[in-house]
Design a protein around this motif. Structure first.
Motif, PDB file in Angstrom:
ATOM      1  N   GLY A   1       0.778  -1.222   0.000  1.00 51.10           N
ATOM      2  CA  GLY A   1       0.000   0.000   0.000  1.00 51.10           C
ATOM      3  C   GLY A   1       0.810   1.272   0.000  1.00 51.10           C
ATOM      4  O   GLY A   1       0.301   2.343   0.327  1.00 51.10           O
ATOM      5  N   THR A   2       2.096   1.171  -0.337  1.00 50.15           N
ATOM      6  CA  THR A   2       2.954   2.355  -0.314  1.00 50.15           C
ATOM      7  C   THR A   2       3.074   3.029  -1.676  1.00 50.15           C
ATOM      8  O   THR A   2       3.747   4.041  -1.798  1.00 50.15           O
ATOM      9  CB  THR A   2       4.368   1.981   0.173  1.00 50.15           C
ATOM     10  OG1 THR A   2       4.896   0.941  -0.669  1.00 50.15           O
ATOM     11  CG2 THR A   2       4.337   1.496   1.607  1.00 50.15           C
ATOM     12  N   THR A  53       0.867   4.448  -5.136  1.00 48.61           N
ATOM     13  CA  THR A  53      -0.425   4.689  -5.754  1.00 48.61           C
ATOM     14  C   THR A  53      -0.342   4.646  -7.278  1.00 48.61           C
ATOM     15  O   THR A  53      -1.306   4.305  -7.946  1.00 48.61           O
ATOM     16  CB  THR A  53      -0.988   6.062  -5.313  1.00 48.61           C
ATOM     17  OG1 THR A  53      -0.071   7.095  -5.677  1.00 48.61           O
ATOM     18  CG2 THR A  53      -1.210   6.084  -3.822  1.00 48.61           C
ATOM     19  N   CYS A  54       0.819   5.006  -7.833  1.00 55.00           N
ATOM     20  CA  CYS A  54       0.997   4.996  -9.305  1.00 55.00           C
ATOM     21  C   CYS A  54       1.721   3.722  -9.704  1.00 55.00           C
ATOM     22  O   CYS A  54       2.892   3.747 -10.102  1.00 55.00           O
ATOM     23  CB  CYS A  54       1.777   6.235  -9.753  1.00 55.00           C
ATOM     24  SG  CYS A  54       1.054   7.796  -9.233  1.00 55.00           S
ATOM     25  N   LYS A  55       1.080   2.597  -9.580  1.00 54.35           N
ATOM     26  CA  LYS A  55       1.763   1.307  -9.686  1.00 54.35           C
ATOM     27  C   LYS A  55       2.294   0.994 -11.080  1.00 54.35           C
ATOM     28  O   LYS A  55       3.185   0.157 -11.241  1.00 54.35           O
ATOM     29  CB  LYS A  55       0.833   0.182  -9.218  1.00 54.35           C
ATOM     30  CG  LYS A  55       0.528   0.252  -7.724  1.00 54.35           C
ATOM     31  CD  LYS A  55      -0.226  -0.972  -7.244  1.00 54.35           C
ATOM     32  CE  LYS A  55      -0.455  -0.914  -5.746  1.00 54.35           C
ATOM     33  NZ  LYS A  55      -1.179  -2.085  -5.219  1.00 54.35           N
ATOM     34  N   TYR A 110      11.438   4.816  -3.612  1.00 51.09           N
ATOM     35  CA  TYR A 110      10.622   4.727  -4.819  1.00 51.09           C
ATOM     36  C   TYR A 110      11.530   4.853  -6.031  1.00 51.09           C
ATOM     37  O   TYR A 110      12.442   5.690  -6.052  1.00 51.09           O
ATOM     38  CB  TYR A 110       9.613   5.871  -4.885  1.00 51.09           C
ATOM     39  CG  TYR A 110       8.477   5.816  -3.899  1.00 51.09           C
ATOM     40  CD1 TYR A 110       7.504   4.818  -3.970  1.00 51.09           C
ATOM     41  CD2 TYR A 110       8.350   6.790  -2.911  1.00 51.09           C
ATOM     42  CE1 TYR A 110       6.448   4.791  -3.077  1.00 51.09           C
ATOM     43  CE2 TYR A 110       7.296   6.772  -2.018  1.00 51.09           C
ATOM     44  CZ  TYR A 110       6.346   5.778  -2.100  1.00 51.09           C
ATOM     45  OH  TYR A 110       5.295   5.748  -1.217  1.00 51.09           O
ATOM     46  N   GLU A 134       6.626   9.941  -3.211  1.00 51.26           N
ATOM     47  CA  GLU A 134       6.163   9.416  -4.494  1.00 51.26           C
ATOM     48  C   GLU A 134       5.776  10.543  -5.441  1.00 51.26           C
ATOM     49  O   GLU A 134       6.066  10.493  -6.646  1.00 51.26           O
ATOM     50  CB  GLU A 134       4.972   8.491  -4.282  1.00 51.26           C
ATOM     51  CG  GLU A 134       4.447   7.869  -5.564  1.00 51.26           C
ATOM     52  CD  GLU A 134       3.110   7.176  -5.355  1.00 51.26           C
ATOM     53  OE1 GLU A 134       2.845   6.205  -6.074  1.00 51.26           O
ATOM     54  OE2 GLU A 134       2.340   7.634  -4.491  1.00 51.26           O
ATOM     55  N   CYS A 135       5.153  11.604  -4.914  1.00 53.57           N
ATOM     56  CA  CYS A 135       4.717  12.709  -5.766  1.00 53.57           C
ATOM     57  C   CYS A 135       5.903  13.420  -6.402  1.00 53.57           C
ATOM     58  O   CYS A 135       5.814  13.917  -7.539  1.00 53.57           O
ATOM     59  CB  CYS A 135       3.887  13.704  -4.962  1.00 53.57           C
ATOM     60  SG  CYS A 135       4.725  14.392  -3.506  1.00 53.57           S
ATOM     61  N   ILE A 187       1.057   6.379   4.249  1.00 52.19           N
ATOM     62  CA  ILE A 187       0.148   7.054   3.320  1.00 52.19           C
ATOM     63  C   ILE A 187       0.999   8.027   2.507  1.00 52.19           C
ATOM     64  O   ILE A 187       1.601   8.936   3.079  1.00 52.19           O
ATOM     65  CB  ILE A 187      -0.960   7.817   4.066  1.00 52.19           C
ATOM     66  CG1 ILE A 187      -1.776   6.857   4.931  1.00 52.19           C
ATOM     67  CG2 ILE A 187      -1.858   8.558   3.083  1.00 52.19           C
ATOM     68  CD1 ILE A 187      -2.785   7.562   5.826  1.00 52.19           C
ATOM     69  N   PRO A 188       1.105   7.832   1.188  1.00 47.43           N
ATOM     70  CA  PRO A 188       1.969   8.702   0.391  1.00 47.43           C
ATOM     71  C   PRO A 188       1.575  10.174   0.491  1.00 47.43           C
ATOM     72  O   PRO A 188       0.409  10.519   0.659  1.00 47.43           O
ATOM     73  CB  PRO A 188       1.788   8.166  -1.032  1.00 47.43           C
ATOM     74  CG  PRO A 188       1.387   6.739  -0.854  1.00 47.43           C
ATOM     75  CD  PRO A 188       0.534   6.740   0.380  1.00 47.43           C
ATOM     76  N   SER A 194       1.377  14.114  -1.066  1.00 46.44           N
ATOM     77  CA  SER A 194       1.159  14.771  -2.363  1.00 46.44           C
ATOM     78  C   SER A 194       1.846  16.129  -2.330  1.00 46.44           C
ATOM     79  O   SER A 194       2.424  16.530  -1.322  1.00 46.44           O
ATOM     80  CB  SER A 194      -0.344  14.959  -2.635  1.00 46.44           C
ATOM     81  OG  SER A 194      -0.860  16.026  -1.866  1.00 46.44           O
TER      82      SER A 194
END
Length: 387
Positions: free
Chosen positions: A29-30, A32-34, A57, A84-85, A109-110, A112
């Motif tokens: 779950g780490t 979101t843009c898999k 990442y 991640e963003c 929770i990533p 933004s």
């Protein structure tokens, strides 16, 4: 690199680094843009007899023609983690991007670009950023681990068959800039570096940073590594930043053996989000190094006499200066230094070769900055007045 070689193993840059998916270790779950960003853990140094791992990442742009791609390492600041963003921001521009966490955390929770996320300690963490509370042995020093963690990430990028090893850069924010300043003195393989806010000579800062890294602890100051840096570095900060001051940043820039470009911005804020969202200069600079696009405007050394300062601007074809100003700082005290009334902005004149300014009589130091027609701000280094 005598100083660096006294601390770091000679084979550090050649070391093969093993890594695995975060999911395979139970950290789901780490991402979101898999489709184009993967979460991994990679092996790092031992800490108190335990082998550590680093969460990161790695993002890869669409590459239908299987070309060799440029890449960038993204180094977070204090309170941050692997973002991640931030990785997505660079893969959207055609760069392979890698962001690692240097404090033993992972994003539950990533985050933004506008909204905060959540991070937690993972089971393989080493030392946290303890503000240099530990300075020996080196294996227990946070900066030692941060430097090696970044170099190992660089080794991973260079092992990827689709990465162009001649076009890899590094970009750090705040404490990430401190780490970047140290790494480029140990690892000379980068095409360029970007350091936002963070710098060396922290023990000389007119801010609370001097309390974190006192002269007694300065063996771990980035200035020790910067003198071995021949990588081009772009230094960016606000002029009244509450963490790192313009004098220390300028001194850092002038300590390297390589090219430097400056961007001091009047009253610019301090956060991860500010350079993410308010620094087109960074994209312009990196693209100019990697893709050969038009370089940013740069300023030469300031000439000063009789309260008059003058400077030349190097204006590449395709750039137009909108304006040039001098900014004077009149206080050494931090409680005043951080306030706008300690800074005075002055207009000048142009004689066809030099931009010329009258320096305010109460000035202790000043810099000259300009903005081009596209809104990009670059500047000189700081000129210190010994009165």
């Amino acid at each position: 690199m005598k100083y660096a070689n006294e601390i770091f193993a000679e084979n550090l840059l050649e070391k093969e680094v093993k890594y695995c998916s975060a999911e395979s270790l139970g950290y789901e779950g780490t991402v979101t843009c898999k489709d184009n960003i993967k979460a991994i853990f990679y092996d790092a140094e031992e800490y108190k007899g335990i082998k550590t791992k680093v969460f990161a990442y790695i993002g890869t742009p669409d590459n239908p023609e299987n070309k060799k791609l440029p890449a960038i390492l993204l180094i977070h600041g204090g309170g941050g983690t692997a973002f991640e963003c931030w990785v997505k921001q660079w893969i959207d521009r055609g760069y392979v991007a890698m962001a690692m966490d240097l404090t033993g955390n992972y994003p539950v929770i990533p985050f933004s670009h506008q909204v905060g996320g959540q991070k937690e300690k993972h089971a393989y963490s080493g030392p946290t950023n303890d503000e240099y509370a530990t300075v020996t042995p080196k294996e227990e020093v946070w900066l030692y681990h941060a430097i090696t963690d970044v170099i190992y990430a660089h080794n991973i990028l260079r092992s990827l068959p689709y990465v162009d090893n001649d076009r890899i850069g590094i970009y750090g924010i705040s404490y990430g800039g401190v780490v970047t300043s140290a790494v480029v003195g140990v690892d000379n393989r980068f095409l360029y570096a970007v350091s936002v806010y963070g710098c060396g000579y922290m023990y000389e800062c007119r801010t609370h940073m001097s309390e974190r890294l006192t002269p007694e602890k300065k063996a771990w100051d980035s200035s020790n590594f910067l003198k071995d840096c021949d990588t081009p570095v772009f230094w960016m900060s606000g002029d009244c930043d509450s963490n790192f001051d313009i004098s220390a940043i300028s001194k850092s820039a002038l300590s390297t053996k390589g090219e430097h470009l400056m961007s001091f911005k009047p009253a610019w804020g301090h956060s991860h989000g500010v350079p993410w969202n308010e620094a087109p200069e960074i994209f312009e600079y990196v693209d100019s190094k990697v893709k050969g696009t038009t370089p940013l405007i740069s300023f030469g050394d300031i000439e000063y006499a009789d309260n008059t300062a003058k400077v030349k601007a190097n204006i590449p074809e395709g750039r137009t200066l909108d304006f040039v100003r001098l900014v004077s700082n009149s206080s050494d005290k931090f409680e005043f230094y951080k306030k706008s009334d300690a800074f005075e902005e002055v207009s000048g004149s142009f004689d066809g070769e030099y931009y010329i300014f009258s320096v305010p009589e109460n000035s202790l130091r000043f810099y000259i900055y300009g903005r081009d027609r596209m809104g990009n701000v670059t500047s000189s280094t700081v000129f210190e007045l010994n009165k």
